[in-house]
Design a protein around this motif. Structure first.
Motif, mmCIF file in Angstrom:
data_model
loop_
_atom_site.group_PDB
_atom_site.id
_atom_site.type_symbol
_atom_site.label_atom_id
_atom_site.label_comp_id
_atom_site.label_asym_id
_atom_site.label_seq_id
_atom_site.Cartn_x
_atom_site.Cartn_y
_atom_site.Cartn_z
ATOM 1 N N SER A 54 13.388 75.794 67.180
ATOM 2 C CA SER A 54 14.592 75.036 67.520
ATOM 3 C C SER A 54 14.864 75.069 69.017
ATOM 4 C CB SER A 54 15.790 75.609 66.763
ATOM 5 O OG SER A 54 15.544 75.614 65.377
ATOM 6 N N ASN A 55 14.701 76.225 69.635
ATOM 7 C CA ASN A 55 14.991 76.348 71.065
ATOM 8 C C ASN A 55 14.074 75.473 71.915
ATOM 9 O OD1 ASN A 55 16.999 78.220 70.567
ATOM 10 N ND2 ASN A 55 15.661 79.983 70.851
ATOM 11 N N TYR A 56 12.799 75.440 71.565
ATOM 12 C CA TYR A 56 11.865 74.645 72.360
ATOM 13 C C TYR A 56 12.060 73.151 72.133
ATOM 14 C CZ TYR A 56 9.293 78.624 74.193
ATOM 15 O OH TYR A 56 8.939 79.765 74.889
ATOM 16 N N VAL A 57 12.420 72.769 70.914
ATOM 17 C CA VAL A 57 12.742 71.355 70.671
ATOM 18 C C VAL A 57 13.998 70.960 71.452
ATOM 19 C CG1 VAL A 57 13.498 69.698 68.915
ATOM 20 C CG2 VAL A 57 11.596 71.243 68.428
ATOM 21 N N ALA A 58 14.996 71.850 71.444
ATOM 22 C CA ALA A 58 16.230 71.579 72.196
ATOM 23 C C ALA A 58 15.955 71.501 73.696
ATOM 24 C CB ALA A 58 17.266 72.656 71.897
ATOM 25 N N ARG A 59 15.071 72.338 74.178
ATOM 26 C CA ARG A 59 14.684 72.297 75.593
ATOM 27 C C ARG A 59 14.140 70.926 75.967
ATOM 28 N NH1 ARG A 59 9.419 75.611 77.519
ATOM 29 N NH2 ARG A 59 8.495 74.018 76.178
ATOM 30 N N HIS A 60 13.390 70.355 75.079
ATOM 31 C CA HIS A 60 12.746 69.071 75.351
ATOM 32 C C HIS A 60 13.749 67.925 75.401
ATOM 33 C CE1 HIS A 60 9.824 65.735 73.853
ATOM 34 N NE2 HIS A 60 9.908 65.732 75.155
ATOM 35 N N HIS A 61 14.724 67.926 74.484
ATOM 36 C CA HIS A 61 15.583 66.747 74.347
ATOM 37 C C HIS A 61 16.895 66.832 75.107
ATOM 38 C CE1 HIS A 61 12.820 64.958 71.615
ATOM 39 N NE2 HIS A 61 12.894 65.967 70.763
ATOM 40 N N GLN A 62 17.300 68.011 75.545
ATOM 41 C CA GLN A 62 18.470 68.158 76.401
ATOM 42 C C GLN A 62 19.756 67.618 75.781
ATOM 43 O OE1 GLN A 62 18.587 69.776 79.786
ATOM 44 N NE2 GLN A 62 17.011 70.647 78.461
ATOM 45 N N ILE A 63 19.889 67.772 74.465
ATOM 46 C CA ILE A 63 21.156 67.503 73.793
ATOM 47 C C ILE A 63 21.931 68.813 73.761
ATOM 48 C CG2 ILE A 63 22.230 66.678 71.650
ATOM 49 C CD1 ILE A 63 19.499 65.435 70.925
ATOM 50 N N PRO A 64 23.246 68.801 74.002
ATOM 51 C CA PRO A 64 24.020 70.042 73.868
ATOM 52 C C PRO A 64 23.713 70.713 72.531
ATOM 53 C CG PRO A 64 25.386 68.349 74.839
ATOM 54 C CD PRO A 64 24.091 67.679 74.463
ATOM 55 N N PHE A 65 23.422 72.008 72.570
ATOM 56 C CA PHE A 65 22.714 72.665 71.460
ATOM 57 C C PHE A 65 23.453 73.901 70.979
ATOM 58 C CE2 PHE A 65 19.091 75.758 70.549
ATOM 59 C CZ PHE A 65 18.894 75.324 69.251
ATOM 60 N N LEU A 66 23.600 73.987 69.659
ATOM 61 C CA LEU A 66 24.081 75.206 69.006
ATOM 62 C C LEU A 66 22.980 75.711 68.094
ATOM 63 C CD1 LEU A 66 27.729 74.150 68.097
ATOM 64 C CD2 LEU A 66 27.062 75.878 69.767
ATOM 65 N N CYS A 67 22.421 76.873 68.431
ATOM 66 C CA CYS A 67 21.351 77.459 67.632
ATOM 67 C C CYS A 67 21.961 78.274 66.500
ATOM 68 C CB CYS A 67 20.478 78.344 68.518
ATOM 69 S SG CYS A 67 18.999 78.948 67.702
ATOM 70 N N MET A 68 21.447 78.100 65.297
ATOM 71 C CA MET A 68 22.032 78.753 64.136
ATOM 72 C C MET A 68 20.937 79.425 63.314
ATOM 73 S SD MET A 68 24.837 75.900 63.025
ATOM 74 C CE MET A 68 25.954 77.167 62.425
ATOM 75 N N PHE A 69 21.310 80.523 62.640
ATOM 76 C CA PHE A 69 20.344 81.207 61.788
ATOM 77 C C PHE A 69 21.017 81.683 60.511
ATOM 78 C CE2 PHE A 69 18.151 84.921 60.116
ATOM 79 C CZ PHE A 69 16.870 84.413 59.965
ATOM 80 N N GLY A 70 20.497 81.229 59.394
ATOM 81 C CA GLY A 70 20.915 81.727 58.095
ATOM 82 C C GLY A 70 19.712 81.907 57.195
ATOM 83 N N ALA A 71 18.541 82.162 57.833
ATOM 84 C CA ALA A 71 17.272 82.208 57.092
ATOM 85 C C ALA A 71 17.136 80.899 56.319
ATOM 86 C CB ALA A 71 17.205 83.443 56.211
ATOM 87 N N CYS A 72 16.758 80.974 55.045
ATOM 88 C CA CYS A 72 16.497 79.742 54.288
ATOM 89 C C CYS A 72 17.767 78.978 53.924
ATOM 90 C CB CYS A 72 15.701 80.065 53.025
ATOM 91 S SG CYS A 72 14.133 80.893 53.359
ATOM 92 N N SER A 73 18.940 79.531 54.246
ATOM 93 C CA SER A 73 20.189 78.804 54.019
ATOM 94 C C SER A 73 20.565 77.930 55.208
ATOM 95 C CB SER A 73 21.331 79.790 53.745
ATOM 96 O OG SER A 73 21.699 80.488 54.925
ATOM 97 N N THR A 74 19.735 77.915 56.256
ATOM 98 C CA THR A 74 20.106 77.263 57.510
ATOM 99 C C THR A 74 20.338 75.770 57.357
ATOM 100 O OG1 THR A 74 18.886 78.943 58.752
ATOM 101 C CG2 THR A 74 19.408 76.928 59.919
ATOM 102 N N SER A 75 19.637 75.109 56.449
ATOM 103 C CA SER A 75 19.814 73.654 56.311
ATOM 104 C C SER A 75 21.247 73.299 55.951
ATOM 105 C CB SER A 75 18.844 73.086 55.274
ATOM 106 O OG SER A 75 19.056 73.674 54.005
ATOM 107 N N MET A 76 21.840 74.006 54.996
ATOM 108 C CA MET A 76 23.211 73.697 54.606
ATOM 109 C C MET A 76 24.221 74.299 55.581
ATOM 110 S SD MET A 76 22.980 71.586 52.192
ATOM 111 C CE MET A 76 21.405 70.996 52.861
ATOM 112 N N GLU A 77 23.858 75.382 56.260
ATOM 113 C CA GLU A 77 24.733 75.933 57.301
ATOM 114 C C GLU A 77 24.898 74.929 58.434
ATOM 115 O OE1 GLU A 77 25.138 80.007 60.004
ATOM 116 O OE2 GLU A 77 23.183 79.427 59.188
ATOM 117 N N THR A 78 23.793 74.369 58.922
ATOM 118 C CA THR A 78 23.871 73.393 59.997
ATOM 119 C C THR A 78 24.566 72.116 59.532
ATOM 120 O OG1 THR A 78 21.613 72.660 59.472
ATOM 121 C CG2 THR A 78 21.864 74.248 61.259
ATOM 122 N N LEU A 79 24.332 71.702 58.276
ATOM 123 C CA LEU A 79 24.965 70.487 57.767
ATOM 124 C C LEU A 79 26.474 70.664 57.647
ATOM 125 C CD1 LEU A 79 24.304 67.611 56.790
ATOM 126 C CD2 LEU A 79 24.196 68.536 54.459
#
Length: 336
Positions: A92-117
């Motif tokens: 996620s960090n390297y993808v965010a580095r590339h696109h330069q969109i304001p970024f919030l990095c999140m971690f919930g292991a395999c629950s991350t998809s619904m956490e970010t949503l």
């Protein structure tokens, strides 16, 4: 957005999944849901020099597909919320580095998809953003190298083990009217029933899924039948029956309306042990298959409960038990 009960957010404005994008590896593309994914690869390197770069490419492709479907550019996005399984969320960090969109990095292991949503919908509902990308990924070989043994090692695994999904999923959350609406989310609590076996994630995560589902139903004062489908993320063949039994003990029977992403994405003959897991598991099944089913009217209302094991190799080596969590998001079909 208002807090309902103890753990559930009910969104006060119409919030939509305006677009989605997915990218998957070889086993996933050959599985039962293969036709619902936007980008597929026939080998684990996905055309890259190493597996970590392959995972990064999967996330990039899922984002690109998501934006291209609605003719938007990266400059049109207000915030990017993402997470993955690798140490320090490097995909996620390297993808965010590339696109330069304001970024919030999140971690919930395999629950991350619904956490970010859930968090993306909250930002849009509160007026802090107009368009938010929620993305997550996993890769079988990168996860195996970090959490267990490198693929080349060829170590034996028990039947209770799960198979990390190689895939990435992205959702664009906006007030712009789409085919799928996000109506509520229930934020899970960390649960730990003393499981110490990293090859039995289903047993470890089932209590967290049960706790979040019960909290959601209690908070909204509804029964499971309010949903066409209650979909868990990574419980697989081991955790699924445990979840159903735990909820029965609480007075809730989900046996006829439950399925698990880890059981849906692969066929039993694909040699995936107990089924699929990983950040990408719930992401690609939800943003590929479930969104398709909602758009076509095969489903009308779904609660997606992504489950995560919050372990690290260091803590397992120190004989710690495995804390787990589950986050739920409700998706509804929009009548046109």
């Amino acid at each position: 957005m208002r807090l309902t009960g103890k753990q559930t957010w009910v969104y006060e404005n119409p919030i939509y999944i305006f677009s989605t994008g997915t990218a998957v590896g070889p086993k996933e593309s050959d599985g039962p849901l293969g036709s619902h994914f936007d980008n597929t690869h026939k080998e684990l390197h996905c055309g890259e020099d190493n597996w970590e770069l392959a995972e990064r490419r999967l996330m990039e492709q899922s984002i690109k597909s998501c934006l291209e479907k609605v003719d938007l550019l990266f400059k049109d996005i207000d915030f990017f919320l993402a997470g993955d399984l690798l140490n320090q969320n490097v995909t996620s960090n390297y993808v965010a580095r590339h696109h330069q969109i304001p970024f919030l990095c999140m971690f919930g292991a395999c629950s991350t998809s619904m956490e970010t949503l859930a968090m993306s919908a909250s930002l849009v509902d509160a007026g802090f953003a107009n368009r938010v990308l929620a993305s997550t990924s996993s890769h079988n070989a990168t996860a195996e190298r970090q959490f267990r043994y490198p693929t080349e090692y060829g170590g034996q695994k028990p039947d209770s083990a799960t198979f990390t999904v190689t895939g990435a999923g992205t959702a664009l959350v906006s007030k712009e009217v789409g085919d799928v609406k996000i109506t509520s989310a229930t934020i899970g609590r960390v649960m730990d029933l003393g499981i110490t076996d990293p090859f039995d994630m289903g047993s470890a995560m089932a209590p967290a899924a049960a706790d979040t589902i019960k909290a959601h139903l209690d908070d909204l004062n509804i029964q499971p039948e309010a949903y066409d489908l209650i979909l868990t993320g990574d419980l697989s063949g081991v955790g699924t029956p445990i979840l159903k039994e735990l909820l029965k003990e609480e007075g809730y029977d989900i046996s006829t309306i439950h399925n698990d992403c880890g059981l849906m994405i692969f066929r039993p003959d694909q040699e995936v042990f107990a089924g699929g897991s990983g950040c990408g598991c719930a992401a690609v099944v939800t943003y590929g298959h479930i969104v398709h089913e909602l758009k076509t009217g095969a489903l009308n209302k779904v609660m997606v409960v992504a489950t995560g094991a919050l372990l690290s190799p260091t803590m397992i080596q120190q004989k710690e038990s495995i804390p787990t969590i589950a986050h739920a998001v409700v998706l509804e079909r929009v009548e046109r």
